[in-house]
Scaffold this motif. Structure first.
Motif, PDB file in Angstrom:
ATOM      1  N   GLU A  11     -17.655   3.220   1.143  1.00  0.00           N
ATOM      2  CA  GLU A  11     -17.059   3.397   2.463  1.00  0.00           C
ATOM      3  C   GLU A  11     -16.772   2.056   3.134  1.00  0.00           C
ATOM      4  O   GLU A  11     -15.719   1.872   3.724  1.00  0.00           O
ATOM      5  CB  GLU A  11     -17.987   4.238   3.348  1.00  0.00           C
ATOM      6  N   HIS A  12     -17.726   1.110   3.007  1.00  0.00           N
ATOM      7  CA  HIS A  12     -17.532  -0.202   3.621  1.00  0.00           C
ATOM      8  C   HIS A  12     -16.359  -0.922   2.977  1.00  0.00           C
ATOM      9  O   HIS A  12     -15.494  -1.485   3.661  1.00  0.00           O
ATOM     10  CB  HIS A  12     -18.805  -1.033   3.484  1.00  0.00           C
ATOM     11  N   SER A  13     -16.320  -0.903   1.652  1.00  0.00           N
ATOM     12  CA  SER A  13     -15.224  -1.558   0.942  1.00  0.00           C
ATOM     13  C   SER A  13     -13.893  -0.912   1.291  1.00  0.00           C
ATOM     14  O   SER A  13     -12.872  -1.583   1.450  1.00  0.00           O
ATOM     15  CB  SER A  13     -15.454  -1.493  -0.569  1.00  0.00           C
ATOM     16  N   ASP A  14     -13.911   0.416   1.390  1.00  0.00           N
ATOM     17  CA  ASP A  14     -12.696   1.143   1.722  1.00  0.00           C
ATOM     18  C   ASP A  14     -12.223   0.783   3.122  1.00  0.00           C
ATOM     19  O   ASP A  14     -11.027   0.661   3.373  1.00  0.00           O
ATOM     20  CB  ASP A  14     -12.949   2.646   1.611  1.00  0.00           C
ATOM     21  N   LEU A  15     -13.160   0.588   4.039  1.00  0.00           N
ATOM     22  CA  LEU A  15     -12.805   0.202   5.403  1.00  0.00           C
ATOM     23  C   LEU A  15     -12.140  -1.170   5.403  1.00  0.00           C
ATOM     24  O   LEU A  15     -11.122  -1.373   6.078  1.00  0.00           O
ATOM     25  CB  LEU A  15     -14.048   0.185   6.290  1.00  0.00           C
ATOM     26  N   ASN A  16     -12.699  -2.112   4.650  1.00  0.00           N
ATOM     27  CA  ASN A  16     -12.096  -3.443   4.559  1.00  0.00           C
ATOM     28  C   ASN A  16     -10.662  -3.358   4.042  1.00  0.00           C
ATOM     29  O   ASN A  16      -9.758  -4.021   4.561  1.00  0.00           O
ATOM     30  CB  ASN A  16     -12.922  -4.336   3.634  1.00  0.00           C
ATOM     31  N   ARG A  17     -10.466  -2.540   3.015  1.00  0.00           N
ATOM     32  CA  ARG A  17      -9.129  -2.396   2.441  1.00  0.00           C
ATOM     33  C   ARG A  17      -8.171  -1.760   3.431  1.00  0.00           C
ATOM     34  O   ARG A  17      -7.014  -2.179   3.551  1.00  0.00           O
ATOM     35  CB  ARG A  17      -9.192  -1.550   1.167  1.00  0.00           C
ATOM     36  N   LYS A  18      -8.653  -0.725   4.155  1.00  0.00           N
ATOM     37  CA  LYS A  18      -7.776  -0.031   5.097  1.00  0.00           C
ATOM     38  C   LYS A  18      -7.350  -0.950   6.240  1.00  0.00           C
ATOM     39  O   LYS A  18      -6.193  -0.914   6.670  1.00  0.00           O
ATOM     40  CB  LYS A  18      -8.481   1.211   5.647  1.00  0.00           C
ATOM     41  N   VAL A  19      -8.287  -1.756   6.741  1.00  0.00           N
ATOM     42  CA  VAL A  19      -7.947  -2.691   7.816  1.00  0.00           C
ATOM     43  C   VAL A  19      -6.948  -3.722   7.309  1.00  0.00           C
ATOM     44  O   VAL A  19      -5.950  -4.037   7.984  1.00  0.00           O
ATOM     45  CB  VAL A  19      -9.216  -3.383   8.356  1.00  0.00           C
ATOM     46  N   TYR A  20      -7.183  -4.236   6.099  1.00  0.00           N
ATOM     47  CA  TYR A  20      -6.256  -5.196   5.502  1.00  0.00           C
ATOM     48  C   TYR A  20      -4.871  -4.570   5.326  1.00  0.00           C
ATOM     49  O   TYR A  20      -3.851  -5.177   5.701  1.00  0.00           O
ATOM     50  CB  TYR A  20      -6.804  -5.663   4.152  1.00  0.00           C
ATOM     51  N   ALA A  26       1.701  -4.143   9.323  1.00  0.00           N
ATOM     52  CA  ALA A  26       2.199  -4.527  10.646  1.00  0.00           C
ATOM     53  C   ALA A  26       2.886  -5.884  10.603  1.00  0.00           C
ATOM     54  O   ALA A  26       3.878  -6.118  11.312  1.00  0.00           O
ATOM     55  CB  ALA A  26       1.047  -4.554  11.655  1.00  0.00           C
ATOM     56  N   LEU A  27       2.385  -6.773   9.769  1.00  0.00           N
ATOM     57  CA  LEU A  27       3.004  -8.100   9.622  1.00  0.00           C
ATOM     58  C   LEU A  27       4.335  -8.000   8.880  1.00  0.00           C
ATOM     59  O   LEU A  27       5.336  -8.603   9.284  1.00  0.00           O
ATOM     60  CB  LEU A  27       2.058  -9.032   8.867  1.00  0.00           C
ATOM     61  N   LEU A  28       4.363  -7.229   7.801  1.00  0.00           N
ATOM     62  CA  LEU A  28       5.571  -7.119   6.997  1.00  0.00           C
ATOM     63  C   LEU A  28       6.681  -6.374   7.728  1.00  0.00           C
ATOM     64  O   LEU A  28       7.865  -6.656   7.541  1.00  0.00           O
ATOM     65  CB  LEU A  28       5.263  -6.423   5.669  1.00  0.00           C
ATOM     66  N   SER A  29       6.302  -5.420   8.574  1.00  0.00           N
ATOM     67  CA  SER A  29       7.297  -4.623   9.299  1.00  0.00           C
ATOM     68  C   SER A  29       7.853  -5.341  10.523  1.00  0.00           C
ATOM     69  O   SER A  29       8.859  -4.923  11.091  1.00  0.00           O
ATOM     70  CB  SER A  29       6.679  -3.292   9.735  1.00  0.00           C
ATOM     71  N   GLY A  30       7.180  -6.421  10.944  1.00  0.00           N
ATOM     72  CA  GLY A  30       7.615  -7.123  12.141  1.00  0.00           C
ATOM     73  C   GLY A  30       6.967  -6.592  13.407  1.00  0.00           C
ATOM     74  O   GLY A  30       7.268  -7.065  14.505  1.00  0.00           O
TER      75      GLY A  30
END
Length: 231
Positions: A11-20, A26-30
């Motif tokens: 769950e912790h690892s999955d959270l890190n991935r989801k936030v990333y 959001a960065l790629l879309s502008g």
């Protein structure tokens, strides 16, 4: 003594991935604009998570060149400039020409068949019966071109090429723009490049590579300039 089944740290690892993944999208879309300051506390509050996964995500995004980090100034969205694109495309051109010189005329029927499958996957993302899926195109296109680099048989060359930011920058540039008019030319260039590899025709491949790289560079520069010189 009874064995206790401890929960795996999924769950912790999955959270890190989801936030990333969320911040990267959001960065790629502008959605997050060039030069915008990224505050750990604010982002943590907006995403409903602690500061740790946000910090890990921003550190990873900084390594990819999407985020700038400076002492005492924190994180900001890296501006996407024509200079950055020109430099990446210049390196890409040199590497692809070098790989073509090493690989063309040496490919086995099995390698050509593998390259055709990668080409077909790329062309399918630009088929007329559905809208162009930019993300799918970027991924398929990366696989097609990396395969040609790998056929050069030089691990260092493949590694340098894999770490180029061209595809990442192009996804950021093209996001939100209607560039479906490019698909016909892109399809023609990809097919011509495969045919040159299939025929063992180095001069033809070099010509297509130069035209293909220039099309990407020119398109990116025009879109960045249209956005005011940076995105």
């Amino acid at each position: 003594m009874t064995d206790t089944l401890l929960p795996a740290p999924i769950e912790h690892s999955d959270l890190n991935r989801k936030v990333y993944d969320h911040l990267r999208a959001a960065l790629l879309s502008g959605e997050l604009r060039a030069g915008e300051k990224l505050n750990l506390t604010t982002l943590s509050s907006q995403l409903g998570v602690s500061r740790s996964p946000v910090h890990q995500a921003l550190t990873r995004l900084a390594a990819e060149g999407l985020v700038d980090v400076r002492s005492r100034r924190g994180y900001t969205v890296t501006p996407l400039t024509t200079k950055a694109l020109d430099e990446e495309y210049e390196i890409r051109l040199a590497l692809e020409l070098m790989a073509a010189e090493r690989a063309i005329g040496t490919l086995s029927p099995e390698q050509l068949a593998e390259l055709w499958v990668a080409l077909d996957a790329t062309l399918e993302t630009m088929a007329e019966d559905h809208a162009w899926d930019l993300r799918r195109y970027i991924q398929a296109n990366q696989s097609f071109h990396r395969l040609m680099l790998d056929y050069a048989g030089n691990d260092a060359l493949s590694s340098v090429y894999a770490n180029l930011r061209v595809s990442l920058l192009m996804e950021r540039v093209l996001s939100g723009w209607n560039v479906e008019g490019l698909t016909d030319e892109l399809c023609e260039q990809h097919i011509a490049l495969y045919r040159a590899y299939e025929a063992g025709d180095l001069p033809a491949a070099q010509k297509v590579i130069r035209a293909h790289v220039e099309l990407g560079r020119k398109t990116a520069v025009e879109l960045i300039e249209a956005a005011g010189g940076a995105r």
